[in-house]
Design an enzyme around this catalytic site. Structure first.
Site, PDB file in Angstrom:
ATOM      1  N   ASP A 107      21.265 -25.037   5.142  1.00 13.56           N
ATOM      2  CA  ASP A 107      22.576 -25.674   5.082  1.00 13.56           C
ATOM      3  C   ASP A 107      22.959 -25.963   3.622  1.00 13.56           C
ATOM      4  O   ASP A 107      22.089 -26.102   2.759  1.00 13.56           O
ATOM      5  CB  ASP A 107      22.561 -27.018   5.833  1.00 13.56           C
TER       6      ASP A 107
HETATM    7  N1  URA Z   1      17.307 -26.962   9.966  1.00 14.52           N
HETATM    8  C1  URA Z   1      18.462 -27.550   9.649  1.00 14.52           C
HETATM    9  O1  URA Z   1      18.983 -28.384  10.391  1.00 14.52           O
HETATM   10  N2  URA Z   1      19.051 -27.204   8.486  1.00 14.52           N
HETATM   11  C2  URA Z   1      18.530 -26.315   7.630  1.00 14.52           C
HETATM   12  O2  URA Z   1      19.117 -26.056   6.584  1.00 14.52           O
HETATM   13  C3  URA Z   1      17.314 -25.714   7.987  1.00 14.52           C
HETATM   14  C4  URA Z   1      16.729 -26.053   9.166  1.00 14.52           C
END
Ligand code: URA
Length: 238
Positions: A107
């Protein structure tokens, strides 16, 4: 000469970020041309020294060099090749002249270990659920994790109708139950955030500290390096 010929799907996968199976679909959709002529047989062979291959009219440029990079992604960087809002991407940080792309995504506000490559087959392989590459995240949550939630999360919970696989949860800091390490073996979108948010914990920060056998040892935020041949094969033979 017959020996120079390569199957069209292999050729395109080798010289682009398009995986072999996707190439086959593109061929069936008539999006691939050889010397300007659309072909529809995935088994077609080309002579890389002579034939001009294009996908959607874009010529495939021959690159023989495969690239595999490990990056410690900083916060507020987008895990894609380009961004319509012109935010900085992981590819901008590496800034190579070869076209590379991230393997999966973190993310925008997640930090830590992300791999980039120009090898579509490799990326597909290590992201395939069959390989079950372990991914460990360090998560700061808004309040101490309760034992009953820890047990449920480790067994697997239903998110949007699909059960998460078993995972491992530990507390890497003594007497700090709001800093959690979680190792998952799958990679659904926003999985770790959704798991904690399911029980009302707010995720303050999320950092991927390892991916299979790889860690970020020696890489500060924003730093990257090439993977060694040994590291590359350790990911696909695990
Ligand atoms: N899980 C998440 O919620 N976000 C990420 O960036 C990676 C794994």
């Amino acid at each position: 000469m017959e020996s120079n010929l390569v199957r069209i799907n292999k050729f395109i996968a080798m010289h682009s970020d398009i995986a072999r199976r996707t190439v086959d679909e593109f061929i069936l959709q008539g999006r691939v041309t050889i010397n300007g002529v659309s072909i529809t047989q995935p088994g077609f062979k080309v002579d890389p020294s002579k034939d001009k291959v294009s996908v959607d009219g874009e010529p495939i440029k021959i690159s023989t060099k495969k690239i595999y990079v490990i990056l410690n992604k900083p916060v507020n960087i987008i895990s894609s090749v380009s961004d319509e809002k012109r935010r900085k991407t992981v590819v901008d940080i590496i800034n190579l002249k070869e076209r590379i792309f991230p393997v999966g995504r973190l993310d925008f506000d997640t930090t830590g270990l992300i791999l980039l490559t120009n090898d579509g087959d490799f990326a597909n392989k290590i992201m395939h659920p069959k390989y079950k590459v372990d991914k460990t995240y360090i998560v700061q949550i808004s309040r101490p994790l309760e034992e009953r939630h820890k047990i449920k999360l480790m067994k697997g919970i239903k998110i949007e109708g699909i059960r998460t696989g078993p995972c491992e949860i530990a507390f890497p800091k003594r007497n700090d139950f709001s800093t959690v390490s979680i190792t998952i073996h799958e990679g659904r979108n926003r999985q770790v955030r959704n798991m904690f948010e399911h029980y009302g914990y707010f995720v303050r920060s999320l950092h991927r500290s390892s991916y299979g056998p790889l860690t970020l040892a020696g890489l500060k935020s924003g730093e990257w390096r090439y993977l060694t041949a040994k590291e590359i094969s350790s990911l696909i033979t695990e």
